[in-house]
Design an enzyme around this catalytic site. Structure first.
Site, short mmCIF file in Angstrom:
data_model
loop_
_atom_site.label_atom_id
_atom_site.label_comp_id
_atom_site.label_asym_id
_atom_site.label_seq_id
_atom_site.Cartn_x
_atom_site.Cartn_y
_atom_site.Cartn_z
N HIS A 194 0.94 -1.25 -0.14
CA HIS A 194 0.02 -0.07 0.06
C HIS A 194 1.00 1.31 0.09
O HIS A 194 0.16 2.36 -0.30
CB HIS A 194 -0.86 0.03 1.32
CG HIS A 194 -2.22 -1.06 1.13
ND1 HIS A 194 -3.37 -0.77 0.60
CD2 HIS A 194 -1.91 -2.31 1.29
CE1 HIS A 194 -4.08 -1.73 0.65
NE2 HIS A 194 -3.26 -2.58 0.92
N ASP A 202 3.73 9.56 -0.81
CA ASP A 202 2.56 8.78 -0.36
C ASP A 202 2.13 7.55 -1.32
O ASP A 202 2.40 7.78 -2.45
CB ASP A 202 1.10 9.82 -0.30
CG ASP A 202 0.14 9.36 0.90
OD1 ASP A 202 0.10 8.38 1.35
OD2 ASP A 202 -0.24 10.16 1.55
C1 GDG Z 1 -1.99 3.83 3.48
C2 GDG Z 1 -1.03 4.81 2.58
C3 GDG Z 1 -2.96 4.46 0.71
C4 GDG Z 1 -8.19 10.37 8.31
N1 GDG Z 1 -8.32 11.01 9.26
C5 GDG Z 1 -9.66 10.69 9.61
C6 GDG Z 1 -10.29 9.92 8.89
N2 GDG Z 1 -9.21 9.51 7.93
C7 GDG Z 1 -9.23 8.44 6.96
C8 GDG Z 1 -9.43 9.17 5.41
C9 GDG Z 1 -8.95 8.24 4.60
C10 GDG Z 1 -7.82 7.34 5.44
O1 GDG Z 1 -8.20 7.66 6.78
C11 GDG Z 1 -6.58 7.65 5.23
O2 GDG Z 1 -6.07 7.12 3.75
P1 GDG Z 1 -4.94 7.52 2.97
O3 GDG Z 1 -4.84 6.96 1.77
O4 GDG Z 1 -4.91 9.02 2.87
O5 GDG Z 1 -3.54 7.19 3.85
P2 GDG Z 1 -2.97 6.11 4.87
O6 GDG Z 1 -3.68 5.91 6.20
O7 GDG Z 1 -1.40 6.77 5.12
O8 GDG Z 1 -2.80 4.90 4.03
C12 GDG Z 1 -1.71 5.32 1.66
C13 GDG Z 1 -3.64 3.80 1.65
O9 GDG Z 1 -2.78 3.00 2.75
C14 GDG Z 1 -4.57 2.57 0.71
O10 GDG Z 1 -3.84 1.76 -0.05
O11 GDG Z 1 -3.63 5.48 -0.06
O12 GDG Z 1 -0.93 6.09 0.69
O13 GDG Z 1 -0.25 5.36 3.29
O14 GDG Z 1 -9.99 7.30 4.19
O15 GDG Z 1 -10.62 9.67 5.14
N3 GDG Z 1 -11.51 9.06 8.97
C15 GDG Z 1 -12.12 9.76 9.89
N4 GDG Z 1 -11.60 10.82 10.76
C16 GDG Z 1 -10.39 11.30 10.67
O16 GDG Z 1 -10.14 12.23 11.48
N5 GDG Z 1 -13.24 9.02 10.13
#
Ligand code: GDG
Length: 449
Positions: free
Chosen positions: A158, A352
């Site tokens: 990921h 990322d």
């Molecule tokens: C890894 C990889 C890759 C965030 N703050 C809150 C909240 N979130 C949710 C977001 C989003 C998720 O968490 C974060 O996903 P990301 O993709 O932005 O980042 P990582 O956690 O680092 O994920 C990344 C992913 O895996 C999937 O393959 O895209 O590059 O690092 O859904 O909305 N959700 C809530 N409250 C928050 O304050 N409810």
């Protein structure tokens, strides 16, 4: 296809799967719907019995069997906090200088992967298809083969995969790369990650080839949440507090890969260079604390406390707060509504894998009056989301200029850019991602163990 066996470090609770929070869970929840599935991994709990092998605890809900094991606190420290988050995470995010290498932690990482394989083994059936997730489990495929597993096993990373020379500076890197040879399919997020990994695999003589499968979200359901969320009472309070000012929004786990201090400095540079925005915009950064027990994350939190305090102290007026900074998570519906209300989505990771927040921001917009996405060129989402304003997140002036451009952008250009972004976000969804990976795994020849 046989039964699907998903293996990830943490197993979501059945409730988390039902509410389908993050992208991974949504994608997998869609992929496993209606298909017999076993989901195996760590429970999140620890036990103190060093010499006793854990027995998987199983629960079943809606056709999915969840099987979890506990780790000892020594294993959890070495495997999870240590090697996974203190060593592999920085290296894969191109931050060799932040790696705190310890051979002992590498050994615990390998030990826990072997433990996962041994505990999973009795639960496996011959026609299962096993899908392993992420950097905590690079060696799991090889460990399963050593236990005699002959099922098809696929792997998906990921997070980014860095250039070969950088990755191989990590002691133990060659070992991890050679272990990837045991997988029938290796998936990564972007073509760049695939090229980097393939160069590294070739350098150690491994013939398996990585392929890009960019992950997506469920845009329709996020858009519905956003419409509902904008009417939630928390949002009414935010809208009232903004008093007509434009909202710039950042949402990230509190992680140094996300470029949060750099972004805040970019916002400050905008206030310095473009005085017309003073008093007229407000920046909300939602940054739920994560991995709070890893030293680099503690240091980042202190840095952000200080930076946000200084900026508000320096720029605030008695009736205007330039920066709101929250280290708690918000409920998903509220968050979706805030996205919809934000004039600018500011997503500037230093590196990322994909970044689902960028896709969620797009999905949440009002088609008649959409906001503008400002996106780092170093997010895995950038190749797909080229109609955002792309920036180099290391340059505060570039962030400042992009914010000025976004805040001043007319409706016609906003709509044109947003429609192109929406098409991209709808092209690859969480469900289509999971389907594509599983179809590819189904299609490959089973490799010799
Ligand atoms: C890894 C990889 C890759 C965030 N703050 C809150 C909240 N979130 C949710 C977001 C989003 C998720 O968490 C974060 O996903 P990301 O993709 O932005 O980042 P990582 O956690 O680092 O994920 C990344 C992913 O895996 C999937 O393959 O895209 O590059 O690092 O859904 O909305 N959700 C809530 N409250 C928050 O304050 N409810």
């Amino acid at each position: 296809m046989g039964r699907l066996v998903v293996v990830s470090n943490r197993v979501p609770s059945p409730r988390e799967v039902a509410q389908a929070a993050g992208g991974l869970t949504v994608g997998l929840a869609d992929a496993i719907r209606g298909q017999p599935t076993l989901w195996f991994g760590w429970s999140g709990g620890t036990h103190g019995k060093e010499d006793v092998a854990p027995v998987p605890q199983q629960t079943e809900q809606a056709g999915v069997t969840y099987a979890t094991i506990e780790l000892t606190s020594r294993q959890h420290r070495g495997f999870y906090q240590g090697f996974s988050n203190g060593i592999l995470w920085p290296v894969c995010h191109y931050r060799l200088g932040l790696m705190q290498y310890s051979r002992n932690e590498l050994e615990t990482y390998l030990e826990v992967n072997t433990l996962f394989a041994r505990c999973l083994l009795p639960l496996l059936r011959p026609d299962d298809v096993v899908w392993v997730h992420d950097y905590q489990l690079f060696p799991l495929g090889a460990a399963l083969r050593r236990e005699g597993v002959s099922a098809k096993v696929g792997f998906f990373l990921h997070i980014p995969f860095p250039p070969e020379q950088l990755f191989r500076a990590l002691p133990g890197a060659d070992l991890l790369l050679k272990d990837l040879a045991s997988y029938d399919l290796v998936g990564v997020q972007t073509e760049q990650d695939a090229a980097n990994m393939n160069e590294a695999l070739a350098a150690v003589g491994v013939s398996v080839r990585a392929r890009a499968f960019p992950i997506g979200i469920n845009p329709k359901s996020f858009a519905r949440e956003a419409v509902r969320g904008e009417k939630a009472k928390e949002n009414a309070r935010l809208i009232q507090a903004l008093n007509g000012r434009a909202l710039i929004l950042g949402v990230d786990r509190l992680d140094y890969s996300k470029g949060i201090p750099e972004r805040i400095r970019g916002f400050e540079r905008m206030l310095q260079r473009f005085p017309a925005h003073r008093g007229r915009v407000s920046f909300l950064q939602v940054a739920p604390v994560s991995r709070g027990d890893v030293p680099e994350y503690k240091a980042l939190r202190r840095q952000l406390d200080e930076l946000s305090g200084r900026i508000n102290g320096e720029w605030a007026e008695i009736d205007w707060l330039p920066l709101r900074y929250i280290t708690r998570g918000l409920p998903r519906k509220v968050l979706a509504g805030v996205h919809r209300h934000a004039r600018v989505g500011l997503v500037t990771p230093l590196r990322d894998g994909m970044n689902l927040v960028a896709k969620e921001y797009v999905a949440a917009q009002d088609p008649a009056d959409p906001g503008v996405l400002v996106l780092s060129r170093f997010a895995g989402a950038a190749p797909e989301l080229g109609d955002a304003i792309l920036v180099n997140p290391y340059d505060p002036d570039e962030i400042a200029e992009a914010l000025d451009q976004a805040l001043g952008m007319g409706l016609a250009e906003r709509v044109r850019r947003w429609e192109a972004l929406r098409d991209a976000v709808e092209r690859v969804t969480a469900a289509s991602w999971a389907r594509d990976v599983l179809a590819a795994l189904d299609g490959v020849e089973r490799r010799a163990a």
